[in-house]
Design a protein around this motif. Structure first.
Motif, short mmCIF file in Angstrom:
data_model
loop_
_atom_site.label_atom_id
_atom_site.label_comp_id
_atom_site.label_asym_id
_atom_site.label_seq_id
_atom_site.Cartn_x
_atom_site.Cartn_y
_atom_site.Cartn_z
N MET A 100 -72.47 51.93 -88.76
CA MET A 100 -73.35 50.78 -88.67
C MET A 100 -74.80 51.16 -88.80
N LEU A 101 -75.18 52.33 -88.28
CA LEU A 101 -76.58 52.75 -88.34
C LEU A 101 -77.06 52.94 -89.77
N ARG A 102 -76.13 53.19 -90.71
CA ARG A 102 -76.51 53.44 -92.10
C ARG A 102 -76.38 52.19 -92.98
N MET A 103 -75.87 51.11 -92.43
CA MET A 103 -75.64 49.90 -93.23
C MET A 103 -76.92 49.10 -93.39
N ALA A 104 -77.03 48.45 -94.53
CA ALA A 104 -78.18 47.59 -94.78
C ALA A 104 -78.07 46.31 -93.95
N TRP A 105 -79.17 45.91 -93.39
CA TRP A 105 -79.23 44.67 -92.62
C TRP A 105 -79.08 43.46 -93.56
N PRO A 106 -78.31 42.42 -93.23
CA PRO A 106 -77.71 42.12 -91.92
C PRO A 106 -76.23 42.44 -91.82
N LEU A 107 -75.72 43.36 -92.66
CA LEU A 107 -74.29 43.66 -92.63
C LEU A 107 -73.79 44.09 -91.25
N PRO A 108 -74.53 44.92 -90.50
CA PRO A 108 -74.05 45.27 -89.15
C PRO A 108 -73.86 44.04 -88.26
N ALA A 109 -74.81 43.10 -88.32
CA ALA A 109 -74.69 41.90 -87.50
C ALA A 109 -73.46 41.08 -87.91
N LEU A 110 -73.25 40.95 -89.21
CA LEU A 110 -72.10 40.18 -89.68
C LEU A 110 -70.78 40.81 -89.24
N LEU A 111 -70.71 42.13 -89.28
CA LEU A 111 -69.49 42.81 -88.86
C LEU A 111 -69.23 42.62 -87.37
N VAL A 112 -70.27 42.71 -86.55
CA VAL A 112 -70.10 42.52 -85.11
C VAL A 112 -69.69 41.08 -84.81
N TRP A 113 -70.33 40.12 -85.48
CA TRP A 113 -69.95 38.71 -85.25
C TRP A 113 -68.49 38.47 -85.64
N ALA A 114 -68.09 39.02 -86.78
CA ALA A 114 -66.70 38.83 -87.22
C ALA A 114 -65.73 39.47 -86.22
N ALA A 115 -66.07 40.66 -85.75
CA ALA A 115 -65.21 41.33 -84.78
C ALA A 115 -65.12 40.54 -83.48
N ALA A 116 -66.24 39.94 -83.06
CA ALA A 116 -66.24 39.14 -81.85
C ALA A 116 -65.34 37.91 -82.01
N TRP A 117 -65.38 37.29 -83.18
CA TRP A 117 -64.51 36.14 -83.43
C TRP A 117 -63.04 36.56 -83.41
N VAL A 118 -62.74 37.72 -83.95
CA VAL A 118 -61.36 38.21 -83.92
C VAL A 118 -60.91 38.42 -82.48
N VAL A 119 -61.76 39.07 -81.67
CA VAL A 119 -61.42 39.30 -80.26
C VAL A 119 -61.23 37.99 -79.52
N TYR A 120 -62.13 37.04 -79.77
CA TYR A 120 -62.02 35.73 -79.11
C TYR A 120 -60.71 35.04 -79.49
N THR A 121 -60.39 35.04 -80.77
CA THR A 121 -59.17 34.39 -81.23
C THR A 121 -57.92 35.03 -80.63
N LEU A 122 -57.88 36.36 -80.64
CA LEU A 122 -56.72 37.06 -80.08
C LEU A 122 -56.59 36.82 -78.59
N ALA A 123 -57.74 36.79 -77.89
CA ALA A 123 -57.70 36.54 -76.45
C ALA A 123 -57.19 35.14 -76.14
N MET A 124 -57.61 34.16 -76.93
CA MET A 124 -57.12 32.80 -76.72
C MET A 124 -55.62 32.71 -77.02
N GLN A 125 -55.18 33.38 -78.07
CA GLN A 125 -53.76 33.37 -78.42
C GLN A 125 -52.91 34.05 -77.34
N ALA A 126 -53.52 35.03 -76.68
CA ALA A 126 -52.81 35.74 -75.61
C ALA A 126 -52.79 34.96 -74.31
N GLY A 127 -53.48 33.83 -74.27
CA GLY A 127 -53.48 33.00 -73.08
C GLY A 127 -54.41 33.43 -71.98
#
Length: 245
Positions: free
Chosen positions: A1-28
């Motif tokens: 992430m430190l070598r990635m051009a902005w805003p790609l790091p932010a987009l990756l973190v946001w996408a990962a957060a959405w994945v975690v949120y979705t999986l957590a909701m599916q897990a109840g």
């Protein structure tokens, strides 16, 4: 992430957060737990951003997008949880001091040869974050008694986990006693370097070193400086300090 051009790091973190949120909701786990897990990932990812504004963008992107999407309806008080988590990692006094800039792994190379210390010398990193400075110090002073001081207790915990060979404690670097250390290392910002000089002048014993990464001490002539092709210069001042001409 430190070598990635902005805003790609932010987009990756946001996408990962959405994945975690979705999986957590599916897990109840429930909406509040899912929100906290996803926000925790966002705040953790923000530690890699190079400045305060980008850290806020990385950490705040997920909860803001979740609120805007309307996918989750919570009482207003629950939306303060992401802010509380952010303040836990970045306490208010940290905003007055230096941002969480990690010391490059080889950022202090050559310091041990230019400013030798006896075995067992007590060395403090003032504001140790997650331990990158302590790791760099250990590379140049493998026989030193290394200490770290950090205000944020989650960062202090992570630092102690990464640096079990150092003595890491939670505290305010400006209220802690610097006497008894043969070297104090810090990676501050220019505005706080004058404060560091005043504290070092008042508390460090003759012969002790104040070492700064990137930013020189105002009004002082360095006893040594490392200015080669490294990412940040190193400035070192030995007590009693020499006033610049």
């Amino acid at each position: 992430m430190l070598r990635m051009a902005w805003p790609l790091p932010a987009l990756l973190v946001w996408a990962a957060a959405w994945v975690v949120y979705t999986l957590a909701m599916q897990a109840g786990l429930g909406p509040v737990a899912a929100l906290l897990l996803a926000c925790a990932l966002g705040v953790a990812g923000s530690l890699l951003a190079p400045n305060w504004w980008r850290r806020l963008i990385v950490a705040g992107g997920f909860p803001l997008s979740l609120a805007a999407s309307g996918a989750l309806t919570l009482a207003p008080a629950y939306w303060l949880l992401p802010l509380a988590l952010l303040l836990l990692i970045y306490p208010l006094n940290a905003w007055r001091d230096a941002p969480l800039f990690p010391t490059p792994r080889d950022g202090l190379r050559g310091l041990g040869e230019r400013a030798p210390l006896p075995p067992g010398a007590r060395v403090l990193e003032a504001g140790c974050g997650v331990g990158d400075g302590l790791i760099a110090l250990r590379r140049v002073y493998p026989e030193a008694d290394l200490h770290g001081l950090e205000w944020s207790w989650p960062l202090r915990w992570l630092c102690a986990l990464r640096c079990p060979w150092a003595r890491v404690r939670r505290g305010d670097i400006w209220r802690a006693d610097w006497s008894g250390y043969q070297m104090v290392y810090l990676f501050q910002r220019p505005e706080s370097m004058g404060k560091a000089v005043d504290k070092a002048r008042a508390e460090l014993a003759p012969g002790a070193w104040l070492v700064s990464l990137a930013f020189p001490a105002p009004g002082l002539r360095p006893d040594l400086s490392l200015l080669d092709d490294r990412q940040h210069p190193v400035w070192a001042y030995r007590v009693p300090f020499t006033v610049a001409d």
